[in-house]
Design a protein around this motif. Structure first.
Motif, PDB file in Angstrom:
ATOM      1  N   SER A   1       0.826  -1.202   0.000  1.00 29.91           N
ATOM      2  CA  SER A   1       0.000   0.000   0.000  1.00 29.91           C
ATOM      3  C   SER A   1       0.860   1.252   0.000  1.00 29.91           C
ATOM      4  N   SER A   2       2.016   1.213   0.723  1.00 27.96           N
ATOM      5  CA  SER A   2       2.892   2.382   0.743  1.00 27.96           C
ATOM      6  C   SER A   2       3.493   2.634  -0.639  1.00 27.96           C
ATOM      7  N   VAL A   3       3.818   1.574  -1.351  1.00 29.96           N
ATOM      8  CA  VAL A   3       4.337   1.718  -2.718  1.00 29.96           C
ATOM      9  C   VAL A   3       3.277   2.319  -3.623  1.00 29.96           C
ATOM     10  N   SER A   4       2.041   1.844  -3.474  1.00 27.12           N
ATOM     11  CA  SER A   4       0.941   2.365  -4.286  1.00 27.12           C
ATOM     12  C   SER A   4       0.686   3.833  -3.980  1.00 27.12           C
ATOM     13  N   THR A   5       0.740   4.193  -2.703  1.00 22.85           N
ATOM     14  CA  THR A   5       0.517   5.589  -2.312  1.00 22.85           C
ATOM     15  C   THR A   5       1.612   6.481  -2.871  1.00 22.85           C
ATOM     16  N   ARG A   6       2.866   5.998  -2.798  1.00 21.34           N
ATOM     17  CA  ARG A   6       3.985   6.780  -3.308  1.00 21.34           C
ATOM     18  C   ARG A   6       3.855   6.980  -4.813  1.00 21.34           C
ATOM     19  N   ALA A   7       3.445   5.945  -5.511  1.00 24.11           N
ATOM     20  CA  ALA A   7       3.267   6.052  -6.964  1.00 24.11           C
ATOM     21  C   ALA A   7       2.138   7.003  -7.319  1.00 24.11           C
ATOM     22  N   SER A   8       1.062   6.978  -6.517  1.00 25.02           N
ATOM     23  CA  SER A   8      -0.081   7.848  -6.794  1.00 25.02           C
ATOM     24  C   SER A   8       0.261   9.309  -6.560  1.00 25.02           C
ATOM     25  N   PHE A   9       1.308   9.564  -5.778  1.00 23.73           N
ATOM     26  CA  PHE A   9       1.761  10.938  -5.568  1.00 23.73           C
ATOM     27  C   PHE A   9       2.803  11.342  -6.601  1.00 23.73           C
ATOM     28  N   THR A  10       3.711  10.425  -6.930  1.00 22.54           N
ATOM     29  CA  THR A  10       4.842  10.746  -7.793  1.00 22.54           C
ATOM     30  C   THR A  10       4.406  11.135  -9.198  1.00 22.54           C
ATOM     31  N   ALA A  11       3.512  10.371  -9.796  1.00 29.51           N
ATOM     32  CA  ALA A  11       3.097  10.652 -11.174  1.00 29.51           C
ATOM     33  C   ALA A  11       2.425  12.021 -11.318  1.00 29.51           C
ATOM     34  N   PRO A  12       1.438  12.372 -10.464  1.00 29.33           N
ATOM     35  CA  PRO A  12       0.853  13.709 -10.572  1.00 29.33           C
ATOM     36  C   PRO A  12       1.861  14.823 -10.300  1.00 29.33           C
ATOM     37  N   ALA A  13       2.746  14.617  -9.311  1.00 33.25           N
ATOM     38  CA  ALA A  13       3.748  15.640  -9.007  1.00 33.25           C
ATOM     39  C   ALA A  13       4.686  15.827 -10.192  1.00 33.25           C
ATOM     40  N   LEU A  14       5.079  14.721 -10.832  1.00 30.91           N
ATOM     41  CA  LEU A  14       5.942  14.808 -12.006  1.00 30.91           C
ATOM     42  C   LEU A  14       5.241  15.542 -13.143  1.00 30.91           C
ATOM     43  N   ALA A  15       3.938  15.308 -13.296  1.00 33.97           N
ATOM     44  CA  ALA A  15       3.168  16.010 -14.327  1.00 33.97           C
ATOM     45  C   ALA A  15       3.188  17.519 -14.083  1.00 33.97           C
ATOM     46  N   LEU A  16       3.047  17.929 -12.830  1.00 33.07           N
ATOM     47  CA  LEU A  16       3.085  19.351 -12.498  1.00 33.07           C
ATOM     48  C   LEU A  16       4.466  19.942 -12.762  1.00 33.07           C
TER      49      LEU A  16
ATOM     50  N   GLY B   1      -2.237  16.524 -12.913  1.00 33.26           N
ATOM     51  CA  GLY B   1      -1.636  16.628 -11.585  1.00 33.26           C
ATOM     52  C   GLY B   1      -2.520  17.330 -10.576  1.00 33.26           C
ATOM     53  N   ALA B   2      -3.129  18.452 -10.999  1.00 33.61           N
ATOM     54  CA  ALA B   2      -3.944  19.233 -10.069  1.00 33.61           C
ATOM     55  C   ALA B   2      -5.194  18.474  -9.637  1.00 33.61           C
ATOM     56  N   ALA B   3      -5.678  17.572 -10.480  1.00 35.32           N
ATOM     57  CA  ALA B   3      -6.883  16.820 -10.135  1.00 35.32           C
ATOM     58  C   ALA B   3      -6.600  15.698  -9.138  1.00 35.32           C
ATOM     59  N   ARG B   4      -5.315  15.369  -8.939  1.00 34.55           N
ATOM     60  CA  ARG B   4      -4.975  14.209  -8.109  1.00 34.55           C
ATOM     61  C   ARG B   4      -4.170  14.551  -6.860  1.00 34.55           C
ATOM     62  N   LEU B   5      -3.831  15.823  -6.689  1.00 32.39           N
ATOM     63  CA  LEU B   5      -3.075  16.240  -5.521  1.00 32.39           C
ATOM     64  C   LEU B   5      -3.818  17.335  -4.773  1.00 32.39           C
ATOM     65  N   PRO B   6      -3.601  17.469  -3.462  1.00 34.48           N
ATOM     66  CA  PRO B   6      -4.192  18.587  -2.722  1.00 34.48           C
ATOM     67  C   PRO B   6      -3.758  19.912  -3.332  1.00 34.48           C
ATOM     68  N   ALA B   7      -4.629  20.908  -3.270  1.00 37.32           N
ATOM     69  CA  ALA B   7      -4.342  22.185  -3.920  1.00 37.32           C
ATOM     70  C   ALA B   7      -3.076  22.833  -3.385  1.00 37.32           C
ATOM     71  N   ASN B   8      -2.832  22.710  -2.066  1.00 36.88           N
ATOM     72  CA  ASN B   8      -1.634  23.342  -1.524  1.00 36.88           C
ATOM     73  C   ASN B   8      -0.361  22.645  -2.025  1.00 36.88           C
ATOM     74  N   VAL B   9      -0.423  21.326  -2.223  1.00 34.81           N
ATOM     75  CA  VAL B   9       0.725  20.605  -2.790  1.00 34.81           C
ATOM     76  C   VAL B   9       0.951  21.034  -4.234  1.00 34.81           C
ATOM     77  N   THR B  10      -0.128  21.170  -5.000  1.00 36.47           N
ATOM     78  CA  THR B  10      -0.021  21.640  -6.379  1.00 36.47           C
ATOM     79  C   THR B  10       0.680  22.994  -6.446  1.00 36.47           C
ATOM     80  N   SER B  11       0.292  23.906  -5.560  1.00 32.75           N
ATOM     81  CA  SER B  11       0.872  25.250  -5.575  1.00 32.75           C
ATOM     82  C   SER B  11       2.360  25.227  -5.258  1.00 32.75           C
ATOM     83  N   VAL B  12       2.757  24.388  -4.305  1.00 34.82           N
ATOM     84  CA  VAL B  12       4.176  24.292  -3.955  1.00 34.82           C
ATOM     85  C   VAL B  12       4.972  23.760  -5.141  1.00 34.82           C
ATOM     86  N   VAL B  13       4.482  22.686  -5.762  1.00 37.61           N
ATOM     87  CA  VAL B  13       5.212  22.093  -6.889  1.00 37.61           C
ATOM     88  C   VAL B  13       5.316  23.081  -8.042  1.00 37.61           C
ATOM     89  N   MET B  14       4.265  23.864  -8.275  1.00 39.37           N
ATOM     90  CA  MET B  14       4.274  24.804  -9.390  1.00 39.37           C
ATOM     91  C   MET B  14       5.292  25.919  -9.207  1.00 39.37           C
TER      92      MET B  14
END
Length: 302
Positions: free
Chosen positions: A2-17, A244-257
Motif C-alpha cells: 500500500s505504501s508503494v501504491s501511495t507513493r506512486a499515486s503521488f509521484t506521477a501527478p507531481a511529475l506532471a506538475l 496533476g492538479a486533479a490528483r493532488l491537494p491544492a496546496n501541494v499543487t501550488s508548492v510544486v508549481m
C-alpha cells in the motif's frame, strides 16, 4: 504494498506538475528564438493558442456554445489572455529572472482579489503574505543611486510593468476559476485559450498599427516548425497540469508549481537571459516566502 501504491499515486501527478512548470519556466527561450526569426512574441502567442483552440473545438465542439452562453467566462478570457500576452512579451524583452519574480507577486494580488470577488476575510496569514510580497517587490524594484521621487521602488521599464500586470491577471484568472468552478471544464479551458489568442492578437494589431511591431513574416520552415512545437508543448503542459492538479491537494499543487521560478532562473542564467545579484536574491526570497505561505494556508490554491 500500500505504501508503494501511495507513493506512486503521488509521484506521477507531481511529475506532471513539474513538467508543466518546466514548459512555462523555459518558454522564454523559444519565444526569443522565434523573435530572432522575425515573429513577435505576441504573434507567436496568437498562433500557438489558435492551434490549442482548434484542438479543443475538434474534441469538445459544445464548448463554444457553453462559452458564448456564459458572459461571466469572458472575464476569464480577458484575465487569462492578458496573463499570457504580458508574460510572453515580458520574458522576451527583459531580464527573465526579474520578470518571473515580479510575476510571482501573484499571492499579493490573490489576497486582494479574493477579498473583493470571493468575499474571503482578510486574515492575519493573508496580511503577512501581502507584507512579504510588498517587501520583496520593493527590494527587487529599488533603484540604486537615485533620490526623491525617482527612488521609489516602482516598475520603470516595459518588462517590469508587464511582469506585474501578468501576475495580477494570473491571480484574477485563478480567483475566477475558483468562483466559476461549477462551469463545464471544457468551457473554462476554451475561455483561457481563446483569451490567449484574442488579447495577444488585439495588442499585436495595435502595435502594428502604431509602427511599434511588424506583422507576421511570410511562412518559413524555421518559425512555423517552432510555433507548432510550442503549441504541442503548451497543450502537453496544460494536460499535465490538469492531470496533476486533479490528483493532488491544492496546496501541494501550488508548492510544486513554484518550481517554475527555479526552471526560469536556472535556464536564464545558463543561457544568458538574466542575471542574479544580491538585490534580486533578497527580494526573490521574500516573494517566494509569500508564495509558500499562501500554499500552507491553502487560501490561494488553484
Amino acid at each position: 504494498m500500500s505504501s508503494v501504491s501511495t507513493r506512486a499515486s503521488f509521484t506521477a501527478p507531481a511529475l506532471a506538475l513539474v513538467i508543466n512548470a518546466f514548459v512555462w519556466g523555459t518558454s522564454w527561450w523559444p519565444f526569443r528564438q522565434l523573435e530572432a526569426r522575425g515573429l513577435h512574441p505576441l504573434w507567436a502567442t496568437v498562433l500557438i493558442y489558435a492551434v490549442a483552440v482548434l484542438v479543443i473545438l475538434a474534441l469538445r465542439p459544445r464548448a463554444l456554445g457553453q462559452l458564448l452562453r456564459t458572459p461571466v467566462l469572458w472575464i476569464l478570457v480577458l484575465a487569462s489572455g492578458t496573463t499570457n500576452a504580458a508574460f510572453n512579451w515580458a520574458v522576451t524583452l527583459g531580464d527573465v529572472v526579474r520578470v518571473v519574480l515580479l510575476f510571482y507577486l501573484m499571492p499579493l494580488w490573490a489576497v486582494l482579489l479574493a477579498r473583493l470577488v470571493l468575499r474571503e476575510p482578510l486574515t492575519h496569514h493573508a496580511a503577512a503574505r501581502v507584507l512579504l510580497a510588498l517587501a520583496g517587490a520593493a527590494v527587487v524594484l529599488w533603484p540604486a543611486g537615485r533620490s526623491g521621487w525617482e527612488a521609489l521602488p516602482l516598475p520603470r521599464t516595459l518588462p517590469d510593468w508587464l511582469g506585474v500586470l501578468g501576475g495580477f491577471c494570473f491571480a484574477l484568472n485563478n480567483v475566477m476559476l475558483r468562483r466559476e468552478a461549477h462551469r463545464p471544464e471544457e468551457a473554462r479551458a476554451l475561455a483561457m485559450f481563446v483569451g490567449g489568442m484574442a488579447v495577444a492578437g488585439t495588442l499585436a494589431l495595435v502595435l502594428v498599427g502604431n509602427g511599434m511591431a511588424s506583422p507576421p513574416p511570410a511562412p518559413a520552415p524555421g518559425w512555423v516548425a517552432g510555433v507548432a512545437a510550442m503549441a504541442l508543448l503548451f497543450l502537453a503542459g496544460n494536460l499535465a497540469l490538469q492531470y496533476g492538479a486533479a490528483r493532488l491537494p491544492a496546496n501541494v499543487t501550488s508548492v510544486v508549481m513554484l518550481t517554475e521560478i527555479l526552471f526560469a532562473s536556472i535556464s536564464a542564467l545558463a543561457l544568458g537571459g538574466g542575471h542574479l545579484d544580491g538585490q534580486l536574491l533578497g527580494g526573490g526570497a521574500l516573494i517566494l516566502a509569500a508564495a509558500l505561505l499562501s500554499t500552507l494556508s491553502g487560501a490561494d490554491a488553484h
